[in-house]
Design a protein around this motif. Structure first.
Motif, short mmCIF file in Angstrom:
data_model
loop_
_atom_site.label_atom_id
_atom_site.label_comp_id
_atom_site.label_asym_id
_atom_site.label_seq_id
_atom_site.Cartn_x
_atom_site.Cartn_y
_atom_site.Cartn_z
N ALA A 46 124.48 63.02 40.69
CA ALA A 46 125.08 63.24 42.01
C ALA A 46 125.82 61.97 42.39
CB ALA A 46 124.00 63.55 43.04
N ARG A 47 126.69 62.09 43.37
CA ARG A 47 127.41 60.91 43.87
C ARG A 47 126.83 60.56 45.23
NH1 ARG A 47 131.90 58.38 42.77
NH2 ARG A 47 132.68 59.92 41.30
N GLU A 48 126.60 59.27 45.44
CA GLU A 48 126.12 58.76 46.72
C GLU A 48 126.98 57.55 47.06
OE1 GLU A 48 121.98 57.45 48.90
OE2 GLU A 48 122.11 57.30 46.73
N GLY A 49 127.95 57.76 47.94
CA GLY A 49 128.89 56.69 48.24
C GLY A 49 129.69 56.35 47.00
N SER A 50 129.71 55.08 46.62
CA SER A 50 130.45 54.66 45.42
C SER A 50 129.56 54.59 44.18
CB SER A 50 131.12 53.30 45.66
OG SER A 50 130.14 52.34 45.97
N ASP A 51 128.33 55.09 44.30
CA ASP A 51 127.41 55.10 43.16
C ASP A 51 127.23 56.51 42.61
OD1 ASP A 51 126.85 52.40 43.32
OD2 ASP A 51 124.99 52.66 44.44
N LEU A 52 126.99 56.59 41.31
CA LEU A 52 126.47 57.81 40.72
C LEU A 52 124.96 57.62 40.65
CD1 LEU A 52 128.73 58.73 37.67
CD2 LEU A 52 128.76 59.65 39.97
N VAL A 53 124.23 58.63 41.05
CA VAL A 53 122.78 58.59 40.97
C VAL A 53 122.39 59.58 39.89
CG1 VAL A 53 120.62 58.93 42.22
CG2 VAL A 53 122.64 58.06 43.43
N ILE A 54 121.68 59.08 38.87
CA ILE A 54 121.24 59.93 37.76
C ILE A 54 119.74 60.12 37.92
CG2 ILE A 54 121.24 60.28 35.27
CD1 ILE A 54 123.39 58.01 35.15
N LEU A 55 119.33 61.31 38.36
CA LEU A 55 117.92 61.63 38.57
C LEU A 55 117.35 62.18 37.27
CD1 LEU A 55 118.52 63.45 41.95
CD2 LEU A 55 117.57 61.17 41.67
N ASN A 56 116.06 61.95 37.07
CA ASN A 56 115.39 62.41 35.84
C ASN A 56 116.15 61.88 34.62
OD1 ASN A 56 113.60 64.05 37.44
ND2 ASN A 56 115.30 65.46 37.65
N ALA A 57 116.63 60.65 34.71
CA ALA A 57 117.49 60.09 33.67
C ALA A 57 116.72 59.78 32.39
CB ALA A 57 118.16 58.81 34.18
N LYS A 58 117.44 59.99 31.30
CA LYS A 58 116.96 59.58 29.98
C LYS A 58 118.08 58.81 29.31
CE LYS A 58 113.84 63.49 29.35
NZ LYS A 58 114.13 64.33 30.50
N ASN A 59 117.75 57.66 28.76
CA ASN A 59 118.73 56.88 28.01
C ASN A 59 118.81 57.50 26.62
OD1 ASN A 59 119.02 54.38 25.93
ND2 ASN A 59 120.29 54.12 27.74
N ILE A 60 120.02 57.79 26.17
CA ILE A 60 120.21 58.36 24.83
C ILE A 60 120.35 57.19 23.87
CG2 ILE A 60 121.56 59.90 23.36
CD1 ILE A 60 122.57 61.26 25.94
N ARG A 61 119.25 56.83 23.22
CA ARG A 61 119.23 55.69 22.30
C ARG A 61 119.84 56.05 20.96
NH1 ARG A 61 114.41 54.37 19.44
NH2 ARG A 61 113.28 55.38 21.14
#
Length: 109
Positions: A46-61
């Protein structure tokens, strides 16, 4: 000349005398987010102001694909994909290189 903090906030917001509104969050959608410095996340974005917020995020290693990130987006993770839990990640929009929409049903959403 002195001004009150509330006046300064209003002036910086471009609305003299108006209250500053909190940033609105747009609805989330499952996406792969490619960030500067090589970080790649998948999550509910989602977008919050000038940030993207990634909920339930997983880093793709490790992608673990034959056809790259597009394959992950369309088909979900493979048996070779390595994901690291990352919680909630906030990324400034200028640090985002690309966003790829995912087939949410393939990612268990």
């Amino acid at each position: 000349m002195q001004i009150e903090l509330s006046e300064l906030v209003s002036l910086l917001a471009g609305r003299s005398g108006a209250a500053v509104e909190a940033p609105k969050i747009e609805p989330t959608r499952k996406q792969i987010v490619i960030c500067q410095r090589g970080f790649v996340y998948v999550g509910d974005v989602a977008r919050e102001g000038s940030d993207l917020v990634i909920l339930n995020a997983k880093n793709i290693r490790k992608w673990g694909t034959t056809y790259g990130l597009g394959q992950l987006a369309m088909e979900g993770k493979t048996s070779e994909t390595k994901l690291d839990l990352a919680g909630t990640v906030r990324v400034h929009e200028l640090a985002v290189v690309a966003r790829i929409d995912c087939d949410a049903t393939k990612w268990g959403a």
